[in-house]
Design a protein around this motif. Structure first.
Motif, PDB file in Angstrom:
ATOM      1  N   PHE A 180       0.832  -1.197   0.000  1.00  0.00           N
ATOM      2  CA  PHE A 180       0.000   0.000   0.000  1.00  0.00           C
ATOM      3  C   PHE A 180       0.872   1.255   0.000  1.00  0.00           C
ATOM      4  O   PHE A 180       0.692   2.165  -0.797  1.00  0.00           O
ATOM      5  N   PHE A 181       1.842   1.280   0.898  1.00  0.00           N
ATOM      6  CA  PHE A 181       2.671   2.476   1.001  1.00  0.00           C
ATOM      7  C   PHE A 181       3.471   2.716  -0.281  1.00  0.00           C
ATOM      8  O   PHE A 181       3.568   3.835  -0.763  1.00  0.00           O
ATOM      9  N   GLN A 183       2.845   1.636  -3.370  1.00  0.00           N
ATOM     10  CA  GLN A 183       2.073   1.860  -4.596  1.00  0.00           C
ATOM     11  C   GLN A 183       1.136   3.056  -4.524  1.00  0.00           C
ATOM     12  O   GLN A 183       0.869   3.685  -5.536  1.00  0.00           O
ATOM     13  N   ASN A 184       0.639   3.314  -3.347  1.00  0.00           N
ATOM     14  CA  ASN A 184      -0.470   4.266  -3.286  1.00  0.00           C
ATOM     15  C   ASN A 184      -0.218   5.545  -2.506  1.00  0.00           C
ATOM     16  O   ASN A 184      -1.123   6.344  -2.355  1.00  0.00           O
ATOM     17  N   THR A 185       0.971   5.696  -1.996  1.00  0.00           N
ATOM     18  CA  THR A 185       1.160   6.907  -1.200  1.00  0.00           C
ATOM     19  C   THR A 185       2.328   7.740  -1.691  1.00  0.00           C
ATOM     20  O   THR A 185       3.182   7.289  -2.431  1.00  0.00           O
TER      21      THR A 185
END
Ligand SMILES: Nc1ncnc2c1ncn2[C@@H]1O[C@H](COP(=O)(O)OP(=O)(O)OP(=O)(O)O)[C@@H](O)[C@H]1O
Ligand SMILES: [Mg+2]
Lengths: 312, 499
Positions: A180-181, A183-185
């Motif tokens: 998540f971190f 790819q998305n932040t």
């Protein structure tokens, strides 16, 4: 034409996953023992320690760095934890302190790299040696065992949840968080940008220093976490714990397709690399290949994986 | 050597970039190859030298059909490519670079340092260059590095040298030097293929010119039979019209004030003010310290002394960094796009994203993929970036289109002050015009623009006022209505103008 291109892209993109599937199929065909659920679960459980370390290693490598100190950080924090438990510190507190200690050790690497402007390889070689030495001094070279019977500690390494060993859960959860971190932040973008072209990243207003502190701290954290799992399983900690683990982690990252120059790579690749290496170890043991040959086979697999990756 | 390329087509994946292109080089001529960014000039030459393989077409050299599989092969046959982006080992010496991969050896592969130094000296002398063979290449100016690259070509028996935008980072003096070397070699029978976006150079140096547009061959002309407007029309397929899209915009209140900015050894006592709606040009010779001044204003270098005031508020320069500058509303587009502007291995989308987190996240932290895609699509459309889509890798864009991506990174951050460092280097005429109209749009919306440029017509055409920097100090300030190339150059070289 378009379809063709897409196809080769897919192979490109998921090369290590495809390799893993083939490897699992192959081992399952050769050995009935290998393909039992029980064995697969134990294989995954065994891989979790390397998995956690390799996740941390991945983010460091993505910034163009490397962390050789993970094995030593693991030993030092594990001894610290064992010492506290033996001294009667409640397990939740001891665990918390161990994780924080891991972050602090990693942060020290970050300080050497950022403020000392020491190349990551050298900086973490220094801390690798130093942490190991301190671990030896701290423990007087002896293992620390009989750590009490804290449920929480036992749960970390030996517990099960929904029939699946807790270390596997930990690995999955951390994998999802990392993914998540990355790819998305914004933090993920900054990490890739730093490894991709640090000058351009700096001129885009990204604080390279903060990114580096962060990734080394994360690597220290995952090393310490991996140490907790080990201590829980072994019921003791010793100063030689985790030596050589940095190389396993780097191998997993490489097999997973992450560029050692930084800027390119995926956490899914690393997870795949971790499982490939664990399956090889496990499968070859079951089949009964001598450990001498195992090394050679592993080397060949790593070489093939890296060769087939055009992103190098 | 006579080269004839006919009906060359080339696809990268599904993206066709050359359509039946032709090119012919005669013995001993200097042949210009022109065309817009992404027209396929570099690609055509890379096909000639075997860097890329053609999909169809024919290459005849002295009447014989050839296909080089690798640039080394072309080199052995006398065709040398000096790339748009220099590719040398900057940590190694001049001599080591010259002989990289073709070292002279004694017994047992021991390198013969003496022989190589002697040959290096000889080659450098032949070109009339005063460069020490033992100097580290990275310590030389870009111009000298370029000349070393050409000297390299002389070690092998070279008949054709391809120069791909060789002058885009050179000072005027260095350009003169380069030209004299080119003419010297021409007189010795070497022919040149010369790629450039600079019209004056083409007319000064070349014998013939061929034009590509969108991967298609448009035509070849003798230089004496053509003129600037004619060439531009061949390149862009229409008349250019007004190059500088400058409009009269009322100058607003001061946005950025710099007072007595000093960094020892680089520049001292630099003071200036830019107002909203104003384009402040920075002229000067290369190496005068303009880039360093701008990087200091942007927080990338630390000032030893002086103040930076933005919107009336003093910036604390002690811990000032580019992140602070950006948050305060300053943008900086660096001069060296490959080194400092782009992540070369990332897509257009990835590159534009990192300066625009405000626009592509919903809460400043989590990336919204739709917004991210939309932003890049918008940039591609508004700046007419020639590419296959938002996932096109920056590395695979032509030089000028890379520059547009760097521009796009900052265009949408709504800067109060945008600092442009050589904004049109390596950019074709059409794209230049587009960039100028973007600048005009920015100032119209109230931004202040600082434009560092070595392109005098551009400085004159776009600026409201012109600061001239001479050796790290302010040589003078000239208002637009009285500015001429001549008085800028006078100030830039340390002279004074009498009113
Ligand atoms: N390796 C590659 N893969 C995919 N596309 C490419 C590659 N190299 C070039 N291209 C594409 O081919 C087209 C022609 O590029 P080329 O570099 O030849 O242009 P150019 O005429 O030299 O432009 P410039 O003046 O900007 O340097 C461009 O659209 C570019 O995006
Ligand atoms: Mg080009």
């Amino acid at each position: 034409m378009n379809k063709l291109k897409n196809k080769s892209n897919v192979i490109q993109e998921y090369g290590s996953q495809i390799a893993l599937v083939f490897l699992l199929l192959l081992l399952s065909i050769i050995s009935p023992e290998f393909r039992t659920i029980q064995n697969i679960l134990s294989l995954l459980r065994q891989s979790s320690v390397n998995g956690l370390i390799a996740f941390g290693m991945t983010v460091v490598i993505l910034t163009g760095g490397i962390d050789l100190s993970v094995g030593s950080s693991l030993a030092l924090t594990a001894l610290l934890g064992a010492g506290m438990l033996k001294g009667g510190v409640p397990a939740p507190l001891a665990i918390l302190i161990v994780l924080i200690a891991g972050i602090v050790l990693g942060f020290l690497n970050g300080v050497m790299v950022v403020n000392g402007k020491i190349q990551p390889f050298i900086a973490t070689l220094v801390s690798m040696t130093a942490f190991r030495g301190i671990a030896m001094i701290f423990s007087d070279g002896r293992p620390i065992s009989r750590l009490g019977d804290s449920k929480l500690l036992l749960f970390l390494g030996q517990g099960q949840f929904l029939g699946i060993p807790v270390p596997i859960w930990i690995m999955i959860i951390l994998f999802l968080i990392f993914r998540f971190f990355l790819q998305n932040t914004v933090i993920g973008r900054d990490t890739y940008a730093t490894g991709s072209n640090y000058k351009a990243a700096a001129l885009a207003g990204i604080s390279i220093a903060k990114v580096k502190y962060l990734v080394y701290a994360v690597s220290g954290f995952t090393a310490a976490f991996a140490g907790l799992i080990l201590v829980s399983r072994l019921g003791s900690a010793q100063p030689t714990l985790g030596s050589g683990y940095e190389l396993d982690a780097i191998a997993a990252v490489a097999v997973g397709g992450t560029s050692m120059n930084g800027g390119r790579g995926k956490i899914l690749g690393t997870l795949t690399g971790v499982i490939i290496i664990a399956s090889l170890n496990n499968g070859m043991n079951i089949i009964g290949i001598s450990s001498y040959y195992q090394q050679v086979v592993k080397a060949i697999v790593i070489l093939l994986a890296v060769l087939s990756d055009s992103n190098r | 050597m006579h080269i004839e390329m006919t009906n060359i087509s080339k696809l990268f994946g599904t993206n066709q970039v050359l359509f039946d292109a032709n090119f012919e080089l005669q013995d001993g001529e200097i042949h210009a190859l022109m065309g817009e960014n992404g027209a396929g000039k570099s690609t055509l030459m890379k096909i000639l030298t075997g860097v890329h393989q053609k999909n169809s077409g024919k290459i005849l050299i002295d009447g014989k059909e050839v296909t080089y599989k690798h640039p080394i092969e072309a080199e052995k046959n006398g065709i040398v490519f000096v790339y748009q982006e220099l590719s040398s080992a900057l940590d190694m010496s001049v001599e080591e670079n010259l002989f990289l991969g073709r070292e002279i050896t004694k017994k047992f592969s021991v390198v013969d340092k003496k022989a190589m130094c002697a040959t290096t000296n000889e080659v450098l002398n032949r070109l009339g260059l005063e460069i020490n063979p033992n100097e580290t290449l990275g310590n030389l100016s870009i111009g000298q590095q370029q000349l070393v690259e050409i000297a390299k070509a002389l070690l092998v028996n070279t008949k054709v040298i391809i120069l791909d935008e060789p002058t885009s980072a050179l000072t005027d003096k260095e350009v003169d030097k380069l030209f004299s070397v080119v003419r010297l070699l021409k007189s010795q029978g070497v022919s040149f293929i010369y790629i450039s976006h600079r019209m004056e150079e083409i007319f000064e140096l070349c014998d013939r010119v061929s034009v590509l547009r969108d991967g298609r061959y448009i035509g070849t002309k003798k230089i004496s039979d053509t003129n600037k407007d004619d060439l531009i029309k061949m390149m862009i397929g229409r008349d250019l019209g007004n190059m500088f899209q400058k409009e009269i915009i009322p100058i607003g209140k001061p946005v950025l004030e710099v007072k007595n900015l000093t960094k020892h050894g680089l520049f001292k006592n630099i003071s200036f003010t830019v107002h909203s709606g104003e384009v402040l040009g920075f002229a000067g010779l290369m190496g005068a310290g303009r880039t360093e001044i701008m990087k200091t204003v942007f927080g990338s270098f630390k000032a030893d002394n002086g103040e930076i005031i933005l919107d009336g508020k003093r910036i604390n320069t002690k811990h000032y960094c580019p992140g602070d500058a950006k948050n305060a509303g300053i943008g900086y587009i660096p001069e060296d796009r490959k080194e400092e502007g782009l992540m070369i291995e990332k897509s257009i989308k990835g590159n534009i994203g990192i300066t625009n987190y405000d626009l592509i996240t919903s809460n400043g932290f989590i990336i919204d993929k739709n917004k991210e895609n939309d932003l890049s699509k918008k940039a591609i459309k508004e700046l007419s970036i020639k590419c296959t889509g938002i996932n096109h890798l920056a590395d695979n864009l032509s030089g000028g289109n890379q520059q547009k991506v760097v521009f796009a990174k900052w265009l949408y951050t709504n800067p109060k002050v945008l600092i442009l460092d050589e904004p049109t280097r390596g950019v074709d005429v059409g794209a230049k015009q587009e960039i100028y109209s973007l600048i005009t749009k920015l100032v119209k919306n109230g931004a202040a623009v600082i434009m560092v440029s070595s392109d005098l017509p551009e400085v004159l055409g776009m600026s409201d006022r012109i600061m001239v920097i001479h050796e790290g100090t302010i040589g003078g300030v000239i208002n637009k209505d009285v500015a001429t190339q001549k008085n800028i150059m006078t100030l830039a070289t340390g002279g004074t103008i009498n009113e």
